[in-house]
Design a protein around this motif. Structure first.
Motif, PDB file in Angstrom:
ATOM      1  N   ALA A   1      29.869   5.553 -16.839  1.00 20.10           N
ATOM      2  CA  ALA A   1      28.438   5.521 -17.132  1.00 20.10           C
ATOM      3  C   ALA A   1      27.691   6.463 -16.175  1.00 20.10           C
ATOM      4  O   ALA A   1      28.163   6.810 -15.086  1.00 20.10           O
ATOM      5  CB  ALA A   1      27.905   4.103 -16.990  1.00 20.10           C
ATOM      6  N   ARG A   2      26.535   6.845 -16.604  1.00 15.34           N
ATOM      7  CA  ARG A   2      25.695   7.735 -15.789  1.00 15.34           C
ATOM      8  C   ARG A   2      25.332   7.084 -14.476  1.00 15.34           C
ATOM      9  O   ARG A   2      25.260   7.740 -13.430  1.00 15.34           O
ATOM     10  CB  ARG A   2      24.424   8.079 -16.575  1.00 15.34           C
ATOM     11  N   ARG A   3      25.176   5.800 -14.487  1.00 14.14           N
ATOM     12  CA  ARG A   3      24.788   5.068 -13.279  1.00 14.14           C
ATOM     13  C   ARG A   3      25.888   5.152 -12.223  1.00 14.14           C
ATOM     14  O   ARG A   3      25.600   5.317 -11.039  1.00 14.14           O
ATOM     15  CB  ARG A   3      24.498   3.620 -13.646  1.00 14.14           C
ATOM     16  N   GLU A   4      27.154   5.068 -12.656  1.00 16.13           N
ATOM     17  CA  GLU A   4      28.267   5.152 -11.712  1.00 16.13           C
ATOM     18  C   GLU A   4      28.371   6.560 -11.122  1.00 16.13           C
ATOM     19  O   GLU A   4      28.654   6.743  -9.936  1.00 16.13           O
ATOM     20  CB  GLU A   4      29.573   4.768 -12.422  1.00 16.13           C
TER      21      GLU A   4
ATOM     22  N   ASP B   1      25.879   8.633 -10.692  1.00 16.41           N
ATOM     23  CA  ASP B   1      24.776   8.813  -9.733  1.00 16.41           C
ATOM     24  C   ASP B   1      25.096   8.164  -8.395  1.00 16.41           C
ATOM     25  O   ASP B   1      24.716   8.679  -7.329  1.00 16.41           O
ATOM     26  CB  ASP B   1      23.495   8.220 -10.301  1.00 16.41           C
ATOM     27  N   ALA B   2      25.806   7.028  -8.438  1.00 19.04           N
ATOM     28  CA  ALA B   2      26.190   6.373  -7.183  1.00 19.04           C
ATOM     29  C   ALA B   2      27.170   7.233  -6.394  1.00 19.04           C
ATOM     30  O   ALA B   2      27.083   7.339  -5.155  1.00 19.04           O
ATOM     31  CB  ALA B   2      26.803   5.013  -7.478  1.00 19.04           C
TER      32      ALA B   2
END
Length: 397
Positions: A144-147, A149-150
């Motif tokens: 996912a995009r969130r992972e 970004d992290a």
């Protein structure tokens, strides 16, 4: 047979004859002395003519020598002073080692910072590797995009942490370098105020370990009164020409060291009525030390015609100055004068003596004012003919 008795009249006659004879002898002796006095030549004096020529004003001042550069050497890091590397009063050059402070505590701090740097570099390498893996998975839509970004944020934090640790290493290296105190300027160093084995502290309030003053570059600092400033310095400032400055030490006969004005205060001190001036000496000699008294001669301003006489010809009568001259009748005359500035060995006369006046420079003790004299020019008296004259050889006429 009875001795003859002198008649009283005969005794009186003999006495009168004796007195008359004595009077005749005295009269003849007095007449001879008067004739000798009348025949004696008038005393001889040596003169120099008062010269008129263009000069500029000059004024003498008393000041102090100051170093152009003065540095108090203070420790920048605390520690135990291990060694002093110079001798008191030695000439040092910029960069020469002066003091050594125990480096062991700061070496340990540097090693700790270097260890932290190695850990930060590994964390950044791991964060960059995770970010690269996440980039590939992001392209195949496996995360996912969130992972992603992290992972990107973790890599940025690792890079920032690495920069902080690198700065800590640089600071530790800098602190370690401060354990060797080196000369910041070239000059003459004072004595060591703190000896080896003592603990020193850092900071602006720390006791200076020593002081260095530049010995090849010196100022002569002095204060100029308001009238001299307006008469000598101000006209030079308007014309753009620098007043001539010369400096002499207390034991110098004159002012052998040339200097140039480098600094002039921006206002007149109203309390003292003076302005502070600093003149830089062109070539400072080895005996010149900062703090020595300096005699300063300032010369400049607009040129004007002045009457000049030998300084030695000026005498003092209580609070008045005068010179002796030979007038047109060959008689000695005293002239009271107003003195101006001293120009070398000659003195400016503002009033009292005209140009070409015969100012007596030698023999004045033989001829008080009113005496008829024989005046001889100084250049003639010093010439070869003077050596063969009766006055020079001591012969009597």
């Amino acid at each position: 047979m009875k001795p003859l008795k002198k008649h009283p009249l005969a005794a009186l006659a003999l006495a009168a004859i004796s007195v008359a004879s004595a009077g005749l002898v005295l009269t003849r002796h007095g007449t001879h002395a008067h004739a000798e006095a009348a025949a004696a030549p008038p005393p001889t004096v040596t003169y120099k003519p008062a010269l008129q020529r263009p000069v500029s004003d000059a004024q003498d001042y008393t000041g102090r020598l100051e170093a152009v550069d003065v540095v108090d050497v203070r420790p920048k890091v605390p520690g135990t002073l291990m060694k002093v590397h110079f001798k008191d009063g030695q000439h040092v050059r910029q960069g020469d080692l002066l003091f050594s402070i125990d480096p062991a505590p700061l070496q340990a701090q540097l090693q700790q910072a270097q260890a932290n740097l190695a850990g930060a570099q590994e964390r950044q390498r791991l964060a960059n590797s995770e970010l690269a893996r996440g980039q590939r998975l992001m392209e195949s839509a496996s995360i996912a995009r969130r992972e992603f970004d992290a992972l990107d944020n973790a890599a940025r934090e690792a890079a920032a942490a690495l920069k902080g640790v690198q700065a800590a290493v640089a600071q530790a290296q800098l602190q370690l370098g401060y354990t060797q105190l080196r000369a910041p300027i070239t000059g003459r160093i004072s004595r060591a105020e703190i000896t080896a084995g003592n603990v020193v502290v850092a900071g602006g309030d720390a006791t200076p370990l020593t002081r260095i003053v530049s010995d090849g570059k010196l100022y002569a600092a002095f204060h100029v009164d308001e009238q001299s400033y307006l008469r000598i310095i101000a006209p030079s400032l308007r014309s753009g020409a620098q007043p001539a400055v010369s400096v002499g030490l207390a034991n110098d006969a004159g002012f052998p060291h040339a200097a140039t004005i480098e600094a002039l205060d921006n206002q007149m001190d109203t309390r003292s009525g003076t302005v502070r001036v600093r003149a830089r000496i062109a070539q400072a000699s080895a005996e010149m030390l900062p703090g020595l008294q300096a005699r300063v001669r300032l010369q400049g301003g607009a040129a004007y015609n002045a009457i000049m006489v030998d300084e030695a010809a000026v005498s003092t009568d209580q609070d008045r100055k005068y010179v002796l001259i030979v007038n047109a009748e060959n008689k000695v005359e005293r002239r009271f004068v107003e003195l101006g500035a001293l120009q070398g060995k000659e003195r400016v006369l503002r009033s009292g003596v005209p140009a070409d006046a015969k100012v007596i420079v030698d023999g004045a003790y033989r001829a008080p004012p009113g005496t008829t004299v024989t005046a001889v020019a100084a250049d003639a008296a010093d010439g070869p003919q003077a050596a063969s004259s009766p006055a020079a050889t001591g012969e009597r006429s």
